[in-house]
Design a protein around this motif. Sequence first.
Motif, PDB file in Angstrom:
ATOM      1  N   GLU A  72       0.857  -1.185   0.000  1.00 25.35           N
ATOM      2  CA  GLU A  72       0.000   0.000   0.000  1.00 25.35           C
ATOM      3  C   GLU A  72       0.891   1.232   0.000  1.00 25.35           C
ATOM      4  N   VAL A  81      -3.451   6.633   4.701  1.00 31.37           N
ATOM      5  CA  VAL A  81      -3.104   5.228   4.920  1.00 31.37           C
ATOM      6  C   VAL A  81      -3.219   4.860   6.395  1.00 31.37           C
ATOM      7  N   SER A 101      -6.153   0.381   3.811  1.00 33.03           N
ATOM      8  CA  SER A 101      -6.973  -0.366   2.874  1.00 33.03           C
ATOM      9  C   SER A 101      -6.489  -1.799   2.662  1.00 33.03           C
ATOM     10  N   HIS A 102      -5.199  -2.000   2.610  1.00 32.93           N
ATOM     11  CA  HIS A 102      -4.700  -3.365   2.413  1.00 32.93           C
ATOM     12  C   HIS A 102      -4.889  -4.152   3.711  1.00 32.93           C
ATOM     13  N   HIS A 145      -1.294  -3.327  -8.532  1.00 32.51           N
ATOM     14  CA  HIS A 145      -1.689  -2.193  -7.692  1.00 32.51           C
ATOM     15  C   HIS A 145      -2.941  -1.539  -8.256  1.00 32.51           C
ATOM     16  N   VAL A 179      -3.040   0.184  -3.870  1.00 31.32           N
ATOM     17  CA  VAL A 179      -3.189  -0.957  -2.973  1.00 31.32           C
ATOM     18  C   VAL A 179      -3.063  -2.243  -3.787  1.00 31.32           C
TER      19      VAL A 179
END
Length: 338
Positions: free
Chosen positions: A231, A238, A243-244, A303, A312
């Motif tokens: 990410e 972040v 998100s990941h 990604h 991500v």
Amino acid sequence: MEADHLTRVFSRGLINKVENVAVNDISLRIDDENPSITVIAGESGSGKTTLASMLLGFMRPTSGEIRYQGRDIYSLKGGDWRAFRRNVQPIFQDPFEVFNPVYRVDRILTLPARLYNIAESEEHAMELVEGALREVGLRPAETMGRFPHQLSGGQRQRITVARAFLLKPKVIIADEPVSMIDASLRATVLESLRELKTELGISIIYITHDLTTAYQVGDAIYVLYKGSVVEAGNVEDVVQEPSHPYTQLLMGSIPVPDPRVPWGENFAQISSDDEREASARGCAFAPRCPHAFERCEIESPPHYRLEDGRAVKCFLNEDRPITHLDSLLSDDLGSNTA
Ligand SMILES: Nc1ncnc2c1ncn2[C@@H]1O[C@H](COP(=O)(O)OP(=O)(O)O)[C@@H](O)[C@H]1O
Ligand SMILES: [Mg+2]
């Protein structure tokens, strides 16, 4: 400075060769017109130092290219190589290994001033050194005559930062610069890094396993997992809304960033939970991922780009457009770093 698709493979064993992909297809871009602090965060063994060594010109990538002012750094010679060496400076984890132990601090600092023709005379060199020491909160009179072993870890670390003030490089690559320093002194060194950016316009790549310091100093962040960027985006985005699944796992126990809690501890906990091997073709994080499905075992995700500009590496974002990390950084992240 641009890194395109950097990969570094280490192999072990002569007959049964085992390949270890320490850095896997990482691209990044540092814009010297628009100084920023880019954080590379990852647990131990995720490839941070290998990436830093390649960017500094110390280790050739297995594949991929690093360009400084448009030219491949591993093809630079003579004066061009020296210009790169001066403009892209390291700050190491323990500067004790780097300083010559038989030189006093004044010599340690006047030498590079002379080597790179920064000072016009011996007195001028001394003046510059004194100024640089004050810049990092050290008293010249107390520091200049000492040997490295007579200084504390924190003081030694501040001398490497003073060296950066003196040389005024365009880019600094700092590999875990505060990990050897007491928590009480960390803030001072991190503040000096921010000053290098705001006062001297130096871009910094700040490498850490400690997400708290990432949040304190960073503009952009790259989260590494087993050599890949999982990410990348603006630090606040972040950290506040990871998100990941890996980033979520890291932040999970601390929903609101609390500067008193060293998030690096999460890295250690998470890595010890699971020793399962990832399939060579699939996502490296799949064995530990609570959301993994069949496809994650057989294919490595690209990604995907989210609305806020971050990238991500996870199939859960499949309805989003695919992007390349290099374009992500030059378009979006550079602009909110002022
Ligand atoms: N010189 C080397 N020779 C062989 N393997 C290495 C070498 N340097 C690093 N590695 C391996 O590459 C991986 C990444 O290491 P490193 O870049 O030091 O990670 P980090 O700095 O994030 O802890 C690790 O698996 C490490 O064992
Ligand atoms: Mg390291």
